[in-house]
Design an enzyme around this catalytic site. Structure first.
Site, PDB file in Angstrom:
ATOM      1  N   ASP A 126       0.882  -1.396   0.184  1.00  0.00           N
ATOM      2  CA  ASP A 126      -0.062  -0.194   0.014  1.00  0.00           C
ATOM      3  C   ASP A 126       0.736   1.574  -0.061  1.00  0.00           C
ATOM      4  O   ASP A 126       1.495   1.635   0.876  1.00  0.00           O
ATOM      5  CB  ASP A 126      -1.161  -0.276   1.547  1.00  0.00           C
ATOM      6  CG  ASP A 126      -1.594   1.214   1.643  1.00  0.00           C
ATOM      7  OD1 ASP A 126      -1.770   2.328   0.836  1.00  0.00           O
ATOM      8  OD2 ASP A 126      -2.230   1.441   3.101  1.00  0.00           O
TER       9      ASP A 126
HETATM   10  N1  LIG Z   1       4.569   0.623  -0.772  1.00  0.00           N
HETATM   11  C1  LIG Z   1       4.603  -0.611   0.333  1.00  0.00           C
HETATM   12  O1  LIG Z   1       3.198  -0.835   0.646  1.00  0.00           O
HETATM   13  C2  LIG Z   1       5.479  -0.109   1.270  1.00  0.00           C
HETATM   14  C3  LIG Z   1       5.929   1.302   0.908  1.00  0.00           C
HETATM   15  N2  LIG Z   1       7.933   1.181   1.826  1.00  0.00           N
HETATM   16  C4  LIG Z   1       8.713   2.293   1.349  1.00  0.00           C
HETATM   17  O2  LIG Z   1      10.127   1.289   0.838  1.00  0.00           O
HETATM   18  C5  LIG Z   1      11.063   1.579   1.695  1.00  0.00           C
HETATM   19  C6  LIG Z   1      12.131   0.147   2.353  1.00  0.00           C
HETATM   20  O3  LIG Z   1      11.225   0.719   3.441  1.00  0.00           O
HETATM   21  P1  LIG Z   1      11.797   0.244   4.866  1.00  0.00           P
HETATM   22  O4  LIG Z   1      12.888  -1.570   4.792  1.00  0.00           O
HETATM   23  O5  LIG Z   1      10.778  -0.212   5.599  1.00  0.00           O
HETATM   24  O6  LIG Z   1      12.947   1.169   5.661  1.00  0.00           O
HETATM   25  P2  LIG Z   1      14.059   1.119   6.332  1.00  0.00           P
HETATM   26  O7  LIG Z   1      13.550   2.664   6.572  1.00  0.00           O
HETATM   27  O8  LIG Z   1      13.391  -0.295   7.277  1.00  0.00           O
HETATM   28  O9  LIG Z   1      15.123   1.057   5.266  1.00  0.00           O
HETATM   29  C7  LIG Z   1      15.637   2.122   4.272  1.00  0.00           C
HETATM   30  C8  LIG Z   1      16.631   1.501   4.545  1.00  0.00           C
HETATM   31  O10 LIG Z   1      17.916   1.972   3.454  1.00  0.00           O
HETATM   32  C9  LIG Z   1      19.290   2.581   4.242  1.00  0.00           C
HETATM   33  N3  LIG Z   1      19.460   4.080   4.303  1.00  0.00           N
HETATM   34  C10 LIG Z   1      19.172   5.106   4.891  1.00  0.00           C
HETATM   35  N4  LIG Z   1      19.851   6.265   4.272  1.00  0.00           N
HETATM   36  C11 LIG Z   1      20.315   5.846   3.119  1.00  0.00           C
HETATM   37  C12 LIG Z   1      21.373   6.158   2.491  1.00  0.00           C
HETATM   38  N5  LIG Z   1      21.517   7.625   2.247  1.00  0.00           N
HETATM   39  N6  LIG Z   1      22.275   5.914   2.114  1.00  0.00           N
HETATM   40  C13 LIG Z   1      22.024   4.317   2.350  1.00  0.00           C
HETATM   41  N7  LIG Z   1      21.331   3.607   2.802  1.00  0.00           N
HETATM   42  C14 LIG Z   1      20.369   5.024   3.454  1.00  0.00           C
HETATM   43  C15 LIG Z   1      19.344   2.208   5.625  1.00  0.00           C
HETATM   44  O11 LIG Z   1      20.444   2.437   6.686  1.00  0.00           O
HETATM   45  P3  LIG Z   1      19.957   2.866   8.309  1.00  0.00           P
HETATM   46  O12 LIG Z   1      19.303   1.985   9.337  1.00  0.00           O
HETATM   47  O13 LIG Z   1      21.680   2.752   8.314  1.00  0.00           O
HETATM   48  O14 LIG Z   1      19.768   3.962   8.323  1.00  0.00           O
HETATM   49  C16 LIG Z   1      18.245   0.992   5.540  1.00  0.00           C
HETATM   50  O15 LIG Z   1      18.872  -0.148   5.947  1.00  0.00           O
HETATM   51  C17 LIG Z   1      10.695   3.401   2.121  1.00  0.00           C
HETATM   52  O16 LIG Z   1      10.981   3.693   0.827  1.00  0.00           O
HETATM   53  C18 LIG Z   1       9.481   2.893   2.700  1.00  0.00           C
HETATM   54  O17 LIG Z   1       8.993   4.137   2.372  1.00  0.00           O
HETATM   55  C19 LIG Z   1       8.157   0.528   2.847  1.00  0.00           C
HETATM   56  C20 LIG Z   1       6.809  -0.393   3.499  1.00  0.00           C
HETATM   57  C21 LIG Z   1       5.924  -0.575   2.398  1.00  0.00           C
HETATM   58  N1  LIG Z   2      -0.765   2.611   4.876  1.00  0.00           N
HETATM   59  C1  LIG Z   2      -0.595   1.040   5.989  1.00  0.00           C
HETATM   60  C2  LIG Z   2       0.899   0.580   5.270  1.00  0.00           C
HETATM   61  C3  LIG Z   2       1.513   1.071   4.302  1.00  0.00           C
HETATM   62  C4  LIG Z   2       2.842  -0.005   4.262  1.00  0.00           C
HETATM   63  C5  LIG Z   2       3.588   0.794   4.013  1.00  0.00           C
HETATM   64  N2  LIG Z   2       3.923   1.735   2.833  1.00  0.00           N
HETATM   65  C6  LIG Z   2      -0.532   1.019   7.136  1.00  0.00           C
HETATM   66  O1  LIG Z   2       1.154   2.814   7.064  1.00  0.00           O
HETATM   67  O2  LIG Z   2       0.565   0.707   8.299  1.00  0.00           O
HETATM   68  O1  LIG Z   3       8.043   5.122   1.015  1.00  0.00           O
HETATM   69  C1  LIG Z   3       6.910   5.737   0.135  1.00  0.00           C
HETATM   70  O2  LIG Z   3       6.710   6.300  -0.675  1.00  0.00           O
HETATM   71  C2  LIG Z   3       6.125   6.270   1.708  1.00  0.00           C
HETATM   72  C3  LIG Z   3       5.933   5.208   2.320  1.00  0.00           C
HETATM   73  C4  LIG Z   3       4.505   4.112   2.541  1.00  0.00           C
HETATM   74  O3  LIG Z   3       4.741   3.911   1.406  1.00  0.00           O
HETATM   75  C5  LIG Z   3       3.417   5.126   2.955  1.00  0.00           C
HETATM   76  O4  LIG Z   3       3.534   5.958   3.890  1.00  0.00           O
HETATM   77  O5  LIG Z   3       2.651   3.746   2.698  1.00  0.00           O
END
Ligand SMILES: NC(=O)C1=CN([C@@H]2O[C@H](COP(=O)(O)OP(=O)(O)OC[C@H]3O[C@@H](n4cnc5c(N)ncnc54)[C@H](OP(=O)(O)O)[C@@H]3O)[C@@H](O)[C@H]2O)C=CC1
Ligand SMILES: N[C@@H](CCCC[NH3+])C(=O)O
Ligand SMILES: O=C(O)CCC(=O)C(=O)O
Length: 601
Positions: free
Chosen positions: A279
């Protein structure tokens, strides 16, 4: 003649006889008796450095007089050089020793008052190569490039980020032995762990935002980039993908700064897939599947309501927020202060940024056992066009939490804790500060104020609400516990909450998604169709969030590499050629959804 050669007696005799006057001496640095100079049966010494080899007689004699070729073959010669060299070098170095001892390698070079000789000799300072030695980075890169190129016909994918959702992406993609992954993160432990666990995965520790040149050169060496970094970093990554004409996939929303890249993405002839997770991601795919089916039978979509939550499984919800992090904690917290817009019964409803979302909460009772509430998520109306449902009277996308989350979280917002502005007070070089002191700072009262008076000031600011106060106390916000170092207050709160709200051993998460679609059939009947996706995380395995984000992202990545997704420009999973195969393939990964319909007139 200066060469590397093997001399037998016959060769030397031949050379000696034909070029008698020219071959005067052989300096044998191999000093390998009976080896490369076959007839040398003994080495010469420092005290007696030379002997003569009489090739005519095939004898060696100590005198340097008479016939023969002068031979020098001292086996310990290199050990003799340092005596003079050390003295010479030491004399040259000595005048600079004091200057070098007093230097501070953690300072940038231009802040040091070095003499030109010492300055020119500094290779790296403060963790960066000095200008004269920047070429070392290029050498390293060309070596890495050469290593990558030896991989030949393999498909090379650059996976950026090693956080909550990265692992299933790497695990899925490396099932194909022809895939090579470079996994990059600024978190060395995480990325090393992934590389150890999965074959064909090379770890690289790097802060992507601080090493643009290196990022660009890495992008160039791969066929696909999968960015699982915080969403704010994607535009930078996209810029380098466009420059190097390399496809990109993210699981994040296509923000305005990503949308600005539409034209340049098309011009570069590459594909940037966004919103390819849960999502956003599976919600779009499930929606589009039902919209397309409706259109196929001549029906019209009148309403679409989609709510999704990443939650702890009910038995792990034992904290005042009833929440634990299964994805980017900073993203979760910042979402609570986003504005939102949605369409309900023909009316556009706007919710202001800054936490009003948490006041727009509705009970969500389709799974009564789960005790859920929901609030709107971002601007839902902008999906009317890509979904092709412009005439729908209702279009709402929202977030699910367990009941009580919004009320507790709104206390944090009202206190000013969800603030992403830079906060020098929390910087590394500022004196440590406790949570109580930070609260006093936010409440504008002296930090020596007693806890009881701080509580009064909190009540004045957020309202007299005992459950909010219990929440603040549960999280230690009135305590003398130190606030983590961070760029901003929300950054510090993120670190603090992540420690308290992470899944412990034996715990698991769940994701709940519910899509409700109102479909008007040509007969006049209204079909109320609901699609539910509920997935539990595995104890000691992947979380539900990691699976439902990671598998769609990985499947789509493979589709790009295999030419199944060819559309150029910015793409979200809204077309059948993309969502069809993905919805089918996630079932092979154990992700199933249920669809139910009821009809009324
Ligand atoms: N569409 C969807 O349903 C979802 C989308 N997302 C998106 O997916 C992406 C990944 O999510 P998630 O794994 O939960 O995020 P996390 O915050 O857990 O992971 C981010 C990773 O990137 C690293 N990182 C951050 N900044 C940098 C940088 N400048 N250079 C190198 N490495 C960096 C972090 O390391 P460190 O720990 O050191 O900061 C960590 O390993 C995000 O953009 C999130 O918003 C996530 C979940 C659901
Ligand atoms: N909107 C839901 C799912 C998000 C997943 C990450 N994009 C939540 O915040 O839990
Ligand atoms: O990675 C993004 O665009 C923001 C995080 C996300 O997926 C969300 O807000 O649900």
């Amino acid at each position: 003649m200066n060469c590397s050669f093997s001399y037998t007696h016959h060769i030397v005799l031949h050379v000696y006889q034909f070029y008698f006057s020219r071959l005067l001496a052989i300096g044998d640095i191999s000093a390998d008796t009976g080896g490369s100079i076959e007839f040398m049966t003994e080495c010469t010494t420092i005290d007696m450095p030379f002997c003569m080899y009489d090739a005519d007689q095939h004898i060696i004699h100590d005198s340097v007089e008479g016939n023969g070729i002068l031979m020098c073959s001292i086996d310990n010669l290199p050990a003799q050089l340092p005596i003079e060299a050390t003295e010479y070098f030491g004399d040259l170095l000595f005048p600079y020793i004091e200057e070098m001892l007093m230097s501070d390698a953690s300072k940038p070079l231009d802040q040091e008052n070095f003499s030109p000789v010492v300055r020119d000799a500094v290779i790296a300072s403060n963790g960066t190569l000095t200008p004269k030695y920047k070429y070392i980075q290029k050498l390293r890169e060309s070596r890495e490039y050469a290593q990558l190129m030896t991989v030949g016909s393999k498909k090379r994918i650059l996976v950026l980020g090693s956080g909550y959702v990265s692992e299933p992406v790497i695990s899925y993609l490396t099932r194909d032995p022809n895939v090579e992954i470079t996994a990059v993160s600024d978190n060395k432990d995480q990325v090393d762990h992934l590389a150890k666990k999965y074959s064909n995965t090379t770890p690289l520790e790097m802060d992507v935002s601080k090493s643009e040149e290196k990022l660009s050169s890495l992008v160039r060496k791969h066929q696909l980039v999968v960015s699982l970094l915080p969403y704010a970093v994607h535009p930078l990554v996209a810029k380098h993908c466009i420059k190097n004409k390399v496809n990109l996939l993210t699981t994040s929303y296509l923000t305005p700064s990503m949308r600005e890249l539409q034209q340049s993405t098309e011009a570069a002839g590459i594909t940037i897939v966004g919103e390819m997770g849960l999502d956003p991601g599976l919600d779009h795919m499930l929606a589009m599947e039902s919209f397309d089916k409706a259109k196929d039978v001549g029906a019209k979509v009148e309403s679409y309501i989609s709510f999704c939550g990443g939650l702890p499984a009910p038995e792990c919800s034992d904290n005042p927020l009833r929440y634990k992090f299964s994805w980017s904690p900073l993203g979760v917290l910042l979402n609570t202060i986003q504005p939102a817009t949605y369409l309900k019964n023909g009316e556009v409803v706007n919710i202001a940024a800054g936490g009003s979302l948490l006041e727009s909460v509705t009970d969500m009772d389709w799974f009564p056992g789960l005790n859920l509430e929901g609030f709107p998520n971002r601007d839902s109306t902008k999906y009317a066009e890509p979904y092709g449902i412009q005439s729908a009277h209702t279009l709402i996308r929202g977030t699910l939490r367990y009941k009580g989350f919004s009320k507790a979280m709104s206390g944090f917002v009202k206190l000013g804790l969800i603030n992403a502005d830079p906060c020098p007070l929390l910087a590394m070089d500022s004196p440590p500060i406790t949570w109580k002191e930070l609260l006093c700072h936010l409440l504008k009262i002296p930090d020596t104020t007693s806890v009881d008076h701080v509580k009064e000031a909190v009540y004045n600011k957020v309202g007299r609400n005992d459950s909010n106060m219990e929440t603040f106390q549960w999280f230690g916000l009135l305590s003398d516990e130190p606030v983590p170092v961070a760029d901003s207050i929300v950054g510090a709160l993120t670190k603090h909450l992540e420690m308290m709200l992470s899944f412990g051993p034996g715990e698991r998460d769940m994701i709940v998604m519910r899509n409700d679609v109102g479909i008007r059939h040509p007969s006049g009947h209204l079909e109320s169709k609901n699609i539910s996706l509920v997935v539990y995380g595995e104890v000691n395995g992947y979380s539900a969030m990691a699976k439902t984000v990671g598998y769609p992202a990985a499947i789509a990545s493979k589709m790009i590499l295999d030419g199944e997704i060819e559309t150029k420009g910015l793409v979200i999973p809204s077309t059948k050629n993309i969502y069809g195969p993905i919805l089918e393939r996630i079932t092979e990964e154990g992700i199933f959804y249920n669809t139910k319909s009821t009809f009324s007139l």
